[in-house]
Design a protein around this motif. Structure first.
Motif, PDB file in Angstrom:
ATOM      1  N   GLU A   1      67.373  35.480  43.536  1.00 51.87           N
ATOM      2  CA  GLU A   1      66.686  36.767  43.676  1.00 51.87           C
ATOM      3  C   GLU A   1      67.552  37.885  43.111  1.00 51.87           C
ATOM      4  OE1 GLU A   1      63.201  38.844  45.022  1.00 51.87           O
ATOM      5  OE2 GLU A   1      63.650  36.704  44.925  1.00 51.87           O
ATOM      6  N   ALA A   2      68.852  37.854  43.421  1.00 52.45           N
ATOM      7  CA  ALA A   2      69.762  38.890  42.926  1.00 52.45           C
ATOM      8  C   ALA A   2      69.882  38.859  41.412  1.00 52.45           C
ATOM      9  CB  ALA A   2      71.135  38.721  43.568  1.00 52.45           C
ATOM     10  N   ILE A   3      69.901  37.663  40.839  1.00 50.09           N
ATOM     11  CA  ILE A   3      70.044  37.525  39.390  1.00 50.09           C
ATOM     12  C   ILE A   3      68.836  38.064  38.657  1.00 50.09           C
ATOM     13  CG2 ILE A   3      70.120  35.814  37.517  1.00 50.09           C
ATOM     14  CD1 ILE A   3      71.894  34.097  39.321  1.00 50.09           C
ATOM     15  N   THR A   4      67.645  37.834  39.194  1.00 46.75           N
ATOM     16  CA  THR A   4      66.421  38.086  38.425  1.00 46.75           C
ATOM     17  C   THR A   4      65.730  39.399  38.763  1.00 46.75           C
ATOM     18  OG1 THR A   4      65.135  36.790  40.038  1.00 46.75           O
ATOM     19  CG2 THR A   4      65.975  35.630  38.093  1.00 46.75           C
ATOM     20  N   ARG A   5      66.287  40.195  39.673  1.00 48.11           N
ATOM     21  CA  ARG A   5      65.658  41.463  40.025  1.00 48.11           C
ATOM     22  C   ARG A   5      66.421  42.631  39.418  1.00 48.11           C
ATOM     23  NH1 ARG A   5      60.857  39.357  40.916  1.00 48.11           N
ATOM     24  NH2 ARG A   5      60.684  38.203  42.862  1.00 48.11           N
ATOM     25  N   PRO A   6      65.792  43.809  39.348  1.00 50.86           N
ATOM     26  CA  PRO A   6      66.468  44.963  38.738  1.00 50.86           C
ATOM     27  C   PRO A   6      67.783  45.285  39.428  1.00 50.86           C
ATOM     28  CG  PRO A   6      64.127  45.413  39.039  1.00 50.86           C
ATOM     29  CD  PRO A   6      64.404  44.126  39.746  1.00 50.86           C
TER      30      PRO A   6
ATOM     31  N   PRO B   1      73.421  46.284  27.916  1.00 51.44           N
ATOM     32  CA  PRO B   1      74.152  45.913  26.697  1.00 51.44           C
ATOM     33  C   PRO B   1      75.362  46.811  26.419  1.00 51.44           C
ATOM     34  CG  PRO B   1      72.241  47.224  26.115  1.00 51.44           C
ATOM     35  CD  PRO B   1      72.189  47.030  27.614  1.00 51.44           C
ATOM     36  N   VAL B   2      75.385  47.979  27.083  1.00 57.96           N
ATOM     37  CA  VAL B   2      76.528  48.895  26.997  1.00 57.96           C
ATOM     38  C   VAL B   2      76.788  49.406  28.410  1.00 57.96           C
ATOM     39  CG1 VAL B   2      75.973  49.613  24.623  1.00 57.96           C
ATOM     40  CG2 VAL B   2      75.062  50.922  26.564  1.00 57.96           C
ATOM     41  N   PRO B   3      77.937  50.018  28.666  1.00 58.80           N
ATOM     42  CA  PRO B   3      78.155  50.583  29.997  1.00 58.80           C
ATOM     43  C   PRO B   3      77.027  51.532  30.378  1.00 58.80           C
ATOM     44  CG  PRO B   3      80.195  50.568  28.755  1.00 58.80           C
ATOM     45  CD  PRO B   3      79.116  50.153  27.805  1.00 58.80           C
ATOM     46  N   GLY B   4      76.423  51.265  31.523  1.00 59.08           N
ATOM     47  CA  GLY B   4      75.262  52.051  31.920  1.00 59.08           C
ATOM     48  C   GLY B   4      74.825  51.718  33.326  1.00 59.08           C
ATOM     49  N   LEU B   5      73.514  51.671  33.520  1.00 56.22           N
ATOM     50  CA  LEU B   5      72.951  51.455  34.844  1.00 56.22           C
ATOM     51  C   LEU B   5      72.612  49.995  35.111  1.00 56.22           C
ATOM     52  CD1 LEU B   5      70.477  54.490  34.965  1.00 56.22           C
ATOM     53  CD2 LEU B   5      72.885  54.407  35.652  1.00 56.22           C
ATOM     54  N   GLY B   6      72.702  49.152  34.093  1.00 53.81           N
ATOM     55  CA  GLY B   6      72.315  47.759  34.264  1.00 53.81           C
ATOM     56  C   GLY B   6      70.816  47.601  34.427  1.00 53.81           C
ATOM     57  N   ARG B   7      70.046  48.575  33.971  1.00 49.91           N
ATOM     58  CA  ARG B   7      68.591  48.568  34.127  1.00 49.91           C
ATOM     59  C   ARG B   7      67.906  48.587  32.771  1.00 49.91           C
ATOM     60  NH1 ARG B   7      66.869  49.649  39.203  1.00 49.91           N
ATOM     61  NH2 ARG B   7      64.870  50.423  38.438  1.00 49.91           N
ATOM     62  N   ALA B   8      66.593  48.411  32.779  1.00 51.02           N
ATOM     63  CA  ALA B   8      65.826  48.397  31.536  1.00 51.02           C
ATOM     64  C   ALA B   8      65.640  49.788  30.952  1.00 51.02           C
ATOM     65  CB  ALA B   8      64.456  47.764  31.783  1.00 51.02           C
ATOM     66  N   ASP B   9      65.807  50.835  31.777  1.00 55.28           N
ATOM     67  CA  ASP B   9      65.631  52.202  31.298  1.00 55.28           C
ATOM     68  C   ASP B   9      66.626  52.521  30.185  1.00 55.28           C
ATOM     69  OD1 ASP B   9      63.878  53.436  33.754  1.00 55.28           O
ATOM     70  OD2 ASP B   9      65.413  52.024  34.466  1.00 55.28           O
TER      71      ASP B   9
END
Length: 545
Positions: free
Chosen positions: A156-161, A482-490
């Motif tokens: 669940e942790a791996i596959t959720r935002p 893909p770069v330092p950020g929020l780890g989100r799709a935004d």
């Protein structure tokens, strides 16, 4: 398949060559199709634009070696697919998806032809690793018991935002308080160190290290151990299943479901530009100049550098973000060979014949040498092969008594592969197989070879043969992907979402990047959307200036 796979979903024409939809998805790979399905489930009018002649991206099947022999063109085995909460929630079995298993999950053939076997029967695996050291049978059972405690919250942790707050809480509660830091430490161990600390014999250690090599992480890379452990435990738990009839059956199920939900897929229609105005994604332009206006969102199932540099343009991005993108690291290039065989692979070690996946060519020290060669830009003299015995896993893949089989190996990026050089490398790969399966070459009735260029031509997202859309190195995971950020799709562009394996949680066919992008788009379009956007925008300003 036709160029327009689904006819449902209304799109209003506005002037010439302009369509209006709620969301446009760039790329009909598995992540793009998952994203489109989730948006269509919410009643959105969704159009998926795919550059290739058919959907699927790296999840496709065709007869490329000999008539009647079905080969998966890229990905083939799906332990994360069958265990993914994302794909499970789609109910793809209702759309024809059926999973098949080989008698054994995986065999790692050592240089001396001894073989360690991973089985869905824990006692069978324990017996195999114990043959290398008596203590390792119980050690393997203990490791699997640990996996069973962690499994559901971990997946669940791996596959959720990101951050997966609820799943992380469940994960913490599943670990004894005294072991919490020890568990965290284990996540950053190399595959070699992980194996040394858990097992006494080379069999289990080589199994962990070999599974880590499904990424671009060698035995001595930080965090390689958790990848090797994850694949090993998934194999023990759910196996390495394949879709009946070919990987393309998974794509067909995703397409069929999307069609029923009213979504559309237009193939042979590459996107050349994401249209941005006022810091917001407004739609896309295709290669023929056609425009698609997106009322609510643009989602991109393409590698991060492709999206930001080629489709958006750095002029629409913060300078600090583009400088971070300059440091984006790809995974290794790949060469893949498919064969049609007149009979099964004649392994010297009989145990290898019953496995769907076979590792061939190196033990843990050999894997370290290969990893060093790749890091130094050298082609390994002794390639490590990841092989798939597809008819063993699914008898529908070739005529009775025959075998459809493939192997891939990593090579350095940036090399030029002429037809002759590629042929000689394929011959070298065959020599490695022949050494452990004498008579293999005599059974070859057809062969197809794909180097980095051919893989990219088949699927433009496989840039120079990179199959995971970026390194699995710890420096490009979680909030660094893909770069330092929020780890989100935004993304820094409002209403534009990265839905590919370049986004967290990365490669493999589990649908998580696509699902995360869809959830972000739904949050932005919901009644709390203005607050959501304000929070994300404020964080991006802090990060990128």
């Amino acid at each position: 398949m036709t160029a327009d796979h689904a006819r449902g979903g209304a799109s209003a024409a506005v002037g010439r060559d302009v369509e209006v939809v709620d969301a446009v998805v760039i790329g009909a790979g598995p992540n793009g199709l998952v994203a489109a399905n989730l948006l269509a489930d919410e009643g959105w009018d969704v159009l998926v634009l795919e550059a290739a002649a058919e959907p699927g991206g790296a999840v496709r099947t065709a007869e490329i070696t000999a008539p009647g022999f079905r080969s998966d063109l890229c990905s083939a085995f799906y332990p994360l697919g069958v265990s993914s909460p994302v794909l499970a929630e789609l109910g793809l079995e209702r759309f024809g998806l059926r999973w098949r298993h080989a008698p054994e999950v995986l065999a790692h053939v050592l240089p001396d032809d001894r073989c360690v076997v991973l089985s869905r029967d824990v006692d069978r695996t324990a017996e195999s690793v114990a043959a290398f050291h008596p203590a390792d049978g119980d050690a393997w059972r203990a490791e699997f018991a640990r996996w069973q405690r962690l499994r559901d919250p971990l997946l669940e942790a791996i596959t959720r935002p990101f951050p997966p707050v609820r799943a992380a809480g469940r994960l913490v509660r599943s670990v004894d308080a005294g072991d919490l830091l020890r568990t965290a430490r284990s996540l950053v161990l190399s595959a070699r160190r992980f194996g040394v600390e858990r097992f006494a014999g080379r069999g289990a250690r080589d199994l962990i290290a070999g599974n880590a090599m499904h990424t671009d992480l060698g035995p001595d890379h930080a965090a390689g151990g958790v990848f090797g452990w994850l694949l090993s435990m998934l194999g023990q738990d759910v196996g390495f299943p394949v879709p009946e009839g070919g990987a393309g059956s998974l794509t067909d199920a995703l397409v069929g479901r999307l069609t029923v939900q009213g979504g559309r897929i237009a193939c042979g229609r590459p996107v050349t530009d994401v249209l941005v105005a006022g810091g917001r994604a407004m739609g896309v332009r295709d290669a023929e100049g056609g425009l698609v206006r997106a009322r609510r969102a643009v989602l991109a199932d393409v590698p991060a550098p492709t999206l930001y540099r080629d489709l958006v343009g750095v002029e629409h991005l913060p300078g600090r973000f583009t400088r971070d993108l300059d440091r984006f690291a790809w995974d290794d290039a790949t060469i893949k060979v498919d064969w049609a065989l007149s009979g099964e692979v004649p392994w010297t070690s009989p145990a290898a014949g019953s496995a769907g996946t076979v590792h061939v060519g190196a033990d843990i020290n050999g894997l370290a040498d290969i990893s060093t060669d790749l890091a130094c830009g050298r082609i390994p003299d002794q390639p490590f092969l990841l092989m798939g015995q597809m008819t063993t896993a699914d008898p529908s893949r070739s005529p009775a008594g025959t075998e459809s089989v493939w192997a891939y190996t990593h090579v350095p990026r940036g090399l030029r592969w002429s037809a002759d050089r590629l042929r000689r490398r394929a011959d070298r790969i065959e020599q490695v197989v022949e050494r452990h399966a004498p008579g293999f070459r005599d059974r070859v009735v057809g062969r197809s070879v794909a180097g980095p260029r051919e893989l990219q031509e088949h699927n433009p997202s496989l840039v120079d043969g990179a199959i995971n859309a970026g390194t699995a190195g710890i420096h490009q995971q979680l909030v660094f992907r893909p770069v330092p950020g929020l780890g989100r799709a935004d993304t820094p562009v409002d209403r534009l979402y990265l839905a590919s394996a370049s986004a967290h949680p990365g490669g493999a066919v589990h649908g998580a990047p696509g699902a995360n992008a869809a959830r972000a788009a739904l949050a932005r379009a919901g009644w709390t959307g203005p607050a959501y956007h304000a929070a994300v925008d404020a964080l991006h300003r802090v990060l990128y200036g």
